[in-house]
Design a protein around this motif. Structure first.
Motif, PDB file in Angstrom:
ATOM      1  N   UNK A 162       0.834  -1.204   0.000  1.00 21.46           N
ATOM      2  CA  UNK A 162       0.000   0.000   0.000  1.00 21.46           C
ATOM      3  C   UNK A 162       0.869   1.255   0.000  1.00 21.46           C
ATOM      4  N   UNK A 163       1.906   1.254   0.836  1.00 20.31           N
ATOM      5  CA  UNK A 163       2.814   2.405   0.900  1.00 20.31           C
ATOM      6  C   UNK A 163       3.550   2.568  -0.417  1.00 20.31           C
ATOM      7  N   UNK A 164       3.992   1.457  -0.986  1.00 16.78           N
ATOM      8  CA  UNK A 164       4.706   1.498  -2.263  1.00 16.78           C
ATOM      9  C   UNK A 164       3.826   2.098  -3.351  1.00 16.78           C
ATOM     10  N   UNK A 165       2.570   1.697  -3.388  1.00 22.86           N
ATOM     11  CA  UNK A 165       1.657   2.215  -4.394  1.00 22.86           C
ATOM     12  C   UNK A 165       1.416   3.707  -4.218  1.00 22.86           C
ATOM     13  N   UNK A 166       1.251   4.139  -2.972  1.00 24.62           N
ATOM     14  CA  UNK A 166       1.031   5.563  -2.724  1.00 24.62           C
ATOM     15  C   UNK A 166       2.267   6.384  -3.061  1.00 24.62           C
ATOM     16  N   UNK A 167       3.435   5.802  -2.875  1.00 23.15           N
ATOM     17  CA  UNK A 167       4.671   6.488  -3.257  1.00 23.15           C
ATOM     18  C   UNK A 167       4.702   6.698  -4.771  1.00 23.15           C
ATOM     19  N   UNK A 168       4.302   5.675  -5.514  1.00 26.48           N
ATOM     20  CA  UNK A 168       4.257   5.786  -6.969  1.00 26.48           C
ATOM     21  C   UNK A 168       3.286   6.883  -7.376  1.00 26.48           C
ATOM     22  N   UNK A 169       2.120   6.897  -6.745  1.00 29.43           N
ATOM     23  CA  UNK A 169       1.121   7.921  -7.033  1.00 29.43           C
ATOM     24  C   UNK A 169       1.683   9.307  -6.776  1.00 29.43           C
ATOM     25  N   UNK A 199      -1.816  -8.734  -5.366  1.00 29.19           N
ATOM     26  CA  UNK A 199      -1.249  -8.881  -6.696  1.00 29.19           C
ATOM     27  C   UNK A 199      -1.150  -7.507  -7.343  1.00 29.19           C
ATOM     28  N   UNK A 200       0.066  -6.974  -7.394  1.00 28.59           N
ATOM     29  CA  UNK A 200       0.274  -5.702  -8.076  1.00 28.59           C
ATOM     30  C   UNK A 200       0.563  -6.002  -9.536  1.00 28.59           C
ATOM     31  N   UNK A 201      -0.121  -5.298 -10.428  1.00 26.25           N
ATOM     32  CA  UNK A 201       0.043  -5.557 -11.845  1.00 26.25           C
ATOM     33  C   UNK A 201       1.510  -5.423 -12.245  1.00 26.25           C
ATOM     34  N   UNK A 202       2.022  -6.368 -13.053  1.00 29.65           N
ATOM     35  CA  UNK A 202       3.433  -6.352 -13.462  1.00 29.65           C
ATOM     36  C   UNK A 202       3.873  -5.029 -14.068  1.00 29.65           C
ATOM     37  N   UNK A 203       2.999  -4.403 -14.874  1.00 36.55           N
ATOM     38  CA  UNK A 203       3.390  -3.155 -15.512  1.00 36.55           C
ATOM     39  C   UNK A 203       3.547  -2.032 -14.502  1.00 36.55           C
ATOM     40  N   UNK A 204       2.750  -2.095 -13.423  1.00 37.55           N
ATOM     41  CA  UNK A 204       2.877  -1.084 -12.383  1.00 37.55           C
ATOM     42  C   UNK A 204       4.169  -1.278 -11.595  1.00 37.55           C
ATOM     43  N   UNK A 205       4.518  -2.525 -11.329  1.00 35.09           N
ATOM     44  CA  UNK A 205       5.776  -2.807 -10.647  1.00 35.09           C
ATOM     45  C   UNK A 205       6.960  -2.311 -11.460  1.00 35.09           C
ATOM     46  N   UNK A 206       6.938  -2.583 -12.760  1.00 34.74           N
ATOM     47  CA  UNK A 206       8.017  -2.148 -13.644  1.00 34.74           C
ATOM     48  C   UNK A 206       8.074  -0.629 -13.691  1.00 34.74           C
ATOM     49  N   UNK A 207       6.910   0.006 -13.784  1.00 34.77           N
ATOM     50  CA  UNK A 207       6.864   1.467 -13.843  1.00 34.77           C
ATOM     51  C   UNK A 207       7.438   2.076 -12.571  1.00 34.77           C
ATOM     52  N   UNK A 208       7.055   1.515 -11.431  1.00 38.05           N
ATOM     53  CA  UNK A 208       7.542   2.034 -10.164  1.00 38.05           C
ATOM     54  C   UNK A 208       9.056   1.904 -10.071  1.00 38.05           C
ATOM     55  N   UNK A 209       9.572   0.727 -10.380  1.00 40.27           N
ATOM     56  CA  UNK A 209      11.015   0.496 -10.281  1.00 40.27           C
ATOM     57  C   UNK A 209      11.794   1.392 -11.235  1.00 40.27           C
ATOM     58  N   UNK A 210      11.267   1.561 -12.446  1.00 34.98           N
ATOM     59  CA  UNK A 210      11.943   2.406 -13.426  1.00 34.98           C
ATOM     60  C   UNK A 210      11.958   3.865 -12.973  1.00 34.98           C
ATOM     61  N   UNK A 211      10.829   4.327 -12.448  1.00 38.31           N
ATOM     62  CA  UNK A 211      10.741   5.705 -11.989  1.00 38.31           C
ATOM     63  C   UNK A 211      11.685   5.950 -10.818  1.00 38.31           C
TER      64      UNK A 211
END
Length: 210
Positions: free
Chosen positions: A106-113, A136-148
């Motif tokens: 949840x924290x990781x997702x809010x950080x991305x936002x 289950x976090x969508x793979x594309x969101x995980x990749x986007x977060x890590x890349x950002x």
């Protein structure tokens, strides 16, 4: 929350590496024991369970979030929002895996936002409650977060030394402009200029790729 030194707090590759060997196993066993205990408390007293969950995970979650958002204040706000949502939605009833995993995701997702809003000038759609609960976090969101995240680290690493130092002292250590000026023996205007330049570099680099 206790402040740490800049060297302790600055995110680097070593912070992203997993523990290994016996230490990792011991940490895993301890986490399982704590998770079991917290769940048992929730079964008898929800309010006490929530308090225990907050006391146990608040500081680690803030340390996790600040590595990404480069602001202690923002990190604390994000973690507080996650706990508030956990309480309001009675998430303990629906989570079948791990409270710890749910909170960190949840924290990781809010950080991305937040990062997409601050540096890319766009509003990121947060994961739905159903997605988070199912873990289950969508793979594309995980990749986007890590890349950002990696791009932000690279940009900050590439800033001129003094510019980088001032930026991290402000955003990462939570120091005021005047505290930084006093510490580095420079003017407040110089501090403001350094912060403005660093944020400008981040917004230009990240905003150029929507």
């Amino acid at each position: 929350m206790q402040n740490k030194t800049l060297d302790q707090d600055y995110p680097n590759k070593s912070l992203m590496q997993a523990e290994s060997g016996p230490d990792r196993q011991e940490a895993s066993d301890a986490a399982i024991d704590k998770e079991f205990f917290i769940r048992s408390v929730f079964q008898t007293d929800v309010e006490k369970g929530y308090d225990l969950l907050f006391c146990h995970y608040y500081t680690p979650l803030c340390s996790h979030a600040v590595r990404y958002v480069y602001s202690r204040e923002v990190a604390e706000d994000i973690v507080s929002e996650v706990f508030m949502a956990f309480w309001k939605k009675a998430a303990h009833i629906h989570i079948t895996t791990s409270f710890r995993a749910y909170l960190f995701m949840s924290v990781r997702n809010k950080c991305l936002t937040y990062l997409r809003w601050e540096f890319k000038n766009e509003i990121a759609e947060e994961l739905s409650d159903t997605t988070l609960v199912s873990m289950h976090m969508e793979p594309d969101k995980l990749v986007e977060f890590d890349e950002l995240y990696q791009r932000i680290v690279k940009i900050v690493d590439g800033l001129p030394p003094q510019n980088q130092k001032v930026f991290l002292m402000s955003r990462f250590n939570g120091m005021s402009y005047q505290q930084i000026a006093d510490k580095l023996q420079i003017s407040r205007k110089a501090v403001e200029a350094h912060i403005s330049k660093a944020l400008g570099e981040l917004r230009r680099a990240l905003g150029s790729n929507h």
